[in-house]
Scaffold this active site. Structure first.
Site, PDB file in Angstrom:
ATOM      1  N   CYS A 115       5.244 -28.990 -58.209  1.00 14.11           N
ATOM      2  CA  CYS A 115       4.232 -29.678 -58.853  1.00 14.11           C
ATOM      3  C   CYS A 115       4.429 -30.775 -59.894  1.00 14.11           C
ATOM      4  CB  CYS A 115       3.401 -28.243 -59.737  1.00 14.11           C
ATOM      5  SG  CYS A 115       1.585 -28.726 -60.193  1.00 14.11           S
ATOM      6  N   HIS A 153       2.902 -24.537 -55.922  1.00 13.82           N
ATOM      7  CA  HIS A 153       3.994 -23.693 -56.604  1.00 13.82           C
ATOM      8  C   HIS A 153       4.516 -22.687 -55.369  1.00 13.82           C
ATOM      9  CE1 HIS A 153       3.401 -24.590 -60.634  1.00 13.82           C
ATOM     10  NE2 HIS A 153       1.951 -25.103 -60.384  1.00 13.82           N
ATOM     11  N   GLU A 158       6.991 -20.754 -56.142  1.00 16.89           N
ATOM     12  CA  GLU A 158       7.530 -19.726 -56.975  1.00 16.89           C
ATOM     13  C   GLU A 158       6.596 -18.713 -57.082  1.00 16.89           C
ATOM     14  OE1 GLU A 158       6.277 -22.346 -60.256  1.00 16.89           O
ATOM     15  OE2 GLU A 158       6.412 -22.132 -58.099  1.00 16.89           O
ATOM     16  N   GLY A 198      15.240   3.494 -73.870  1.00 20.04           N
ATOM     17  CA  GLY A 198      14.851   2.617 -72.834  1.00 20.04           C
ATOM     18  C   GLY A 198      15.902   2.200 -71.970  1.00 20.04           C
TER      19      GLY A 198
END
EC number: 6.3.5.2
Length: 540
Positions: A106, A196, A198, A252
């Site tokens: 881009c 893009h 990705e 976590g």
């Protein structure tokens, strides 16, 4: 649970500290020059999925990073600026003249073309969203993916467009809003796409990026969690020496993986402190203690501070106020327990690579705070301790992979994200012990239903919310007036956007029946079908 494992790097990195990760020089690397795109992190993640280490640096620091890092290839990201502006960001010419393969995306295509002598003009027709490109010539990026003459779906987000190619380049694809959508200089191995590649909205984007990494740059992929584990252990030993480390354990994924990795490196020089603030999930405290104290034999201090936290939260209804009270009190309790342990030289944190990236913004200016993040940002300065951050080079999915490499149980490694303030922000309004018990039990039933249906791994995050309202119901021959439970489940790739999970009605009906029958105090269950945006994943 994110606290204390995923602090914001801007708040935890001490003044003058090194904010870049360091990877062994033996690894193949790709440098990503960031021009401010909101999806630059996706580029890095896609490259790492190919087994190649990638690092993001802002364009202002790219030349120095290139000299230090010595990457095998460079990717130029997208960005919000226009190359037509007088002060437009640019790629350092030292990089473009270094003889390494370059991929522009881009804005990266536009600045590459302009800097090398091409022409970029403001587009008459902007392209935002899904678009179709036509392949006009063969190209190394397209090998085995796209064929000459074919048309393919991509994702565009641009106003400017390349209209004249630099010397040595050829156009190999076109689209209605960008007649030169992909450019190629095969001799210098310079390639660039206006779309893009990705994002998931470009279906073949990952394959095209793989071609750049593997076929154009010729990289084999030596970035594995097995290699990382061995290198991280050596680095921890070298940093800590004979010193003592204290680690805030939350239950976590991040803090669990960090603790096990550090313990593997230095053994009983590590002590973990687990603060139970009373807003954990059902049986979570017992699970954490059993795993780390009894299974891994890690020295563990378990602090039940639930009464302290609930007392401080009494009468508080504002969600931001809840977060701040919990965050400050967590620091107070953790600090006090660390002093009891005594003698610690280092504080271990589960800082991840996105935290490091966020600490160096494209603009240098402030961003809007949607929600404050609960972390231990005040601890390093307050406790005058050095930081050990063994996960600072990793994305979340890599942390999970490392956890599996370390042998952590899947129930820890694969669990859904859980907020630092815990159930406090899933209980809108005032928090009481009674409400938390109701919510805890309802959430346990809901997750059990999801696991039994084999859906847990298909969902990014699922949880119950206890609403601050009661409704009339009928049970047996009597009238009830009890709480409403909201159920939330979303799919996502990164948590930035999310869609609600489309359970079938039979599943929702069975789950509601179980909750109402098994959880005292609930007589109604609803399902949240809000996407993000406009909503957030959590309710508070």
């Amino acid at each position: 649970m994110t606290a204390p494992s995923t602090p914001s790097a801007s708040s935890v990195v001490p003044s003058g500290a090194d904010t870049s990760p360091h990877v062994a020089a033996i690894h193949e690397k790709i440098l990503i020059v960031d021009f401010g795109s909101q999806v630059t992190q996706l580029i890095a993640r896609r490259v790492r999925e190919e087994g190649v280490y990638s690092e993001i640096v802002p364009f202002q620091k790219a030349e120095a990073a290139f000299a230090e890092m010595k990457p095998k290839a460079v990717i130029l990201s997208g960005g919000p600026a226009s190359v037509l502006d007088a002060d437009a960001p640019a790629a350092p010419m030292a990089i473009l003249e270094a003889g390494v393969p370059v991929l522009g995306i881009c804005y990266g295509e536009q600045t590459l073309a302009k800097q090398l002598g091409g022409t970029v003009e403001a587009g008459h027709h902007r392209e935002f969203g899904r678009a179709t490109i036509e392949i006009t010539d063969d190209c190394a990026l397209f090998d085995g993916v796209w064929q000459k003459g074919g048309t393919y779906d991509v994702w565009m987000s641009h106003g400017d467009r390349v209209t004249k190619l630099p010397d040595g380049f050829r156009g190999v694809a076109k689209a209605p809003g960008s007649p030169i959508s992909v450019i190629a200089d095969d001799k210098r191995k310079f390639y660039a796409t206006q779309f893009h590649l990705e994002v998931v909205h470009t279906p073949d984007g990952a394959k095209i990026l793989r071609n750049f990494v593997r076929k154009v740059a010729g990289l084999t992929g030596d970035w594995t969690m097995r290699a990382f584990r061995e290198e991280a252990i050596e680095k921890i030993r070298a940093q800590v020496g004979t010193g003592k480390v204290i680690c805030g354990l939350s239950g976590g994924v991040d803090s669990a993986v960090a603790a096990v990795l550090i313990h593997e490196a230095i053994g009983d020089q590590l002590t973990c402190v687990f603060v139970d603030h009373g807003m954990l999930r059902k049986d979570e405290a017992k699970t954490v203690v059993d795993l780390f104290r009894h299974h891994y034999n890690i020295p563990l201090v378990h602090v039940d501070a639930s009464e302290t936290f609930l007392g401080a939260l009494s009468g508080v209804t504002d969600p931001e106020q809840k977060r701040k009270i919990i965050g400050k009190l967590f620091i107070d309790v953790f600090d006090a327990e660390a002093k009891v342990v005594g003698g610690a030289d280092y504080l271990a944190q589960g800082t991840l690579y996105p935290d490091v990236i966020e600490s160096v913004s494209f603009t240098g200016g402030p961003s809007v705070t949607i929600k404050s993040h609960h972390n231990v940002g005040g601890l390093p300065e307050r406790m005058n301790m050095k930081l050990v951050e063994p996960l600072r080079e990793l994305f979340k999915d890599e942390v999970r992979a490392l956890g599996r490499e370390l042998g952590l149980p899947e129930i820890f490694v694969g669990r859904h994200p859980f907020p630092g303030p815990g159930l406090a922000i899933r209980c809108p309004g005032e928090i009481t012990a009674e409400k938390l018990d109701i919510l805890r039990n309802a959430d346990a039933v809901y997750i059990d239903q999801i696991r039994k249906a084999g859906l847990y791994d298909a969902i990014w995050q699922a949880f119950a919310v206890l609403l601050p309202v009661k409704t009339v119901g009928v049970m047996g021959d009597g009238r009830t007036y009890e709480y409403v439970v909201g159920l939330r489940a979303v799919t996502s790739t990164d948590g930035m956007t999310a869609d609600y999970y489309p359970f079938d009605m039979a599943f929702l009906g069975a789950t509601a029946t179980r909750i109402i029958n098994e959880v005292k105090g609930v007589n109604r269950v609803v399902y949240d079908v809000t996407s993000k945006p406009p909503g957030t994943i959590e309710w508070e």
